[in-house]
Scaffold this active site. Sequence first.
Site, PDB file in Angstrom:
ATOM      1  CG  ASP A  22      45.229 -41.295  68.608  1.00 45.73           C
ATOM      2  OD1 ASP A  22      46.045 -41.111  69.533  1.00 45.73           O
ATOM      3  OD2 ASP A  22      44.316 -40.491  68.350  1.00 45.73           O
ATOM      4  CE  LYS A  68      43.069 -39.329  72.805  1.00 41.42           C
ATOM      5  NZ  LYS A  68      43.955 -38.168  73.027  1.00 41.42           N
ATOM      6  N   GLY A  84      41.154 -34.982  64.599  1.00 41.51           N
ATOM      7  CA  GLY A  84      40.179 -35.628  63.738  1.00 41.51           C
ATOM      8  C   GLY A  84      39.848 -34.879  62.469  1.00 41.51           C
ATOM      9  NE  ARG A  90      53.847 -20.145  62.388  1.00 42.78           N
ATOM     10  CZ  ARG A  90      55.101 -19.839  62.062  1.00 42.78           C
ATOM     11  NH1 ARG A  90      55.844 -19.120  62.898  1.00 42.78           N
ATOM     12  NH2 ARG A  90      55.622 -20.246  60.917  1.00 42.78           N
ATOM     13  N   GLY A 128      45.637 -32.877  63.693  1.00 42.80           N
ATOM     14  CA  GLY A 128      45.640 -32.577  62.267  1.00 42.80           C
ATOM     15  C   GLY A 128      46.892 -32.986  61.525  1.00 42.80           C
ATOM     16  N   GLY A 183      46.872 -38.885  65.271  1.00 40.46           N
ATOM     17  CA  GLY A 183      45.660 -39.608  65.625  1.00 40.46           C
ATOM     18  C   GLY A 183      45.068 -40.336  64.445  1.00 40.46           C
ATOM     19  CB  SER A 184      42.126 -39.522  62.383  1.00 40.45           C
ATOM     20  OG  SER A 184      41.443 -39.199  63.573  1.00 40.45           O
TER      21      SER A 184
END
EC number: 4.3.3.6
Length: 304
Positions: free
Chosen positions: A34, A91, A163, A175, A224, A245-246
């Site tokens: 991102d 997005k 996030g 999983r 995550g 992302g973050s």
Amino acid sequence: MSSTLSVPAQAPETGTARVKRGMAEQLKGGVIMDVVTPEQAKIAEDAGAVAVMALERVPADIRKDGGVARMSDPDMIEGIISAVSIPVMAKSRIGHFVEAQVLQSLGVDYIDESEVLTPADEVNHSDKWAFTTPFVCGATNLGEALRRIAEGAAMIRSKGEAGTGNVVEAVRHLRQIKNEIARLRGYDNNELYAAAKELRAPYEIVKEVAELGKLPVVLFSAGGVATPADAALMRQLGAEGVFVGSGIFKSGDPAKRAAAIVKATTFYDDPKIIADASRNLGEAMVGINCDTLPEAERYANRGW
């Protein structure tokens, strides 16, 4: 005098499922990052990212700021497209096919119909067959993945919880998808029909997954991933690549962390390389315990 007949050149295929899935195949083994500025996009490209996701706010900021999260400004997206030579994703909101039309007109390489943005339609996802640009969609389980593929998605990412900087939901969702695929492998036709009903997915796709032992499209992991070890974990669990992302640009040293995550994603089965990549990266992003998130703030629950 002999004459030769000229055969008209055949136009290349565009927008078919084969072409769109093939485009996604080219990203396998890589990291998609991102970015919110052209400068961040260059950092991602220099670190070895296979693509960037152009958006105005990373998921951690969307989560912190609240409100309605929408498609990014076209000028910002075009600025990032101009800044890098690698593919650019952007997005759209779930079900907001006009945002997707706009993104296609801008020339993005992939559209992510994303639960990180505020859904525009609580009943329908966008008809992805109507577009020549390939779509990426999230899933928490096999049924969700197969429904998105039936709608035309060319790539699936297990959702995780964007996030948060917490990989636990990414692990859970990947999983779940892999375990449900494994369960189909031993089914006969009658059992596959029953499974299709249970999964709320077309029988033909369920049968294809049972025969292949995998999804018919590329499967990445997201939500995550914040450290090199997180990225390697998702690869060892069966993800064909990762979205970050973050976790990069909310960390202490984004350029170093970006390169380290790329290295760990590539050499995911070599603990020594992962250890070396993990050294002296500075502070990781501040994480959130997913157990404390109210149901309304769980992005992974968006979509159906």
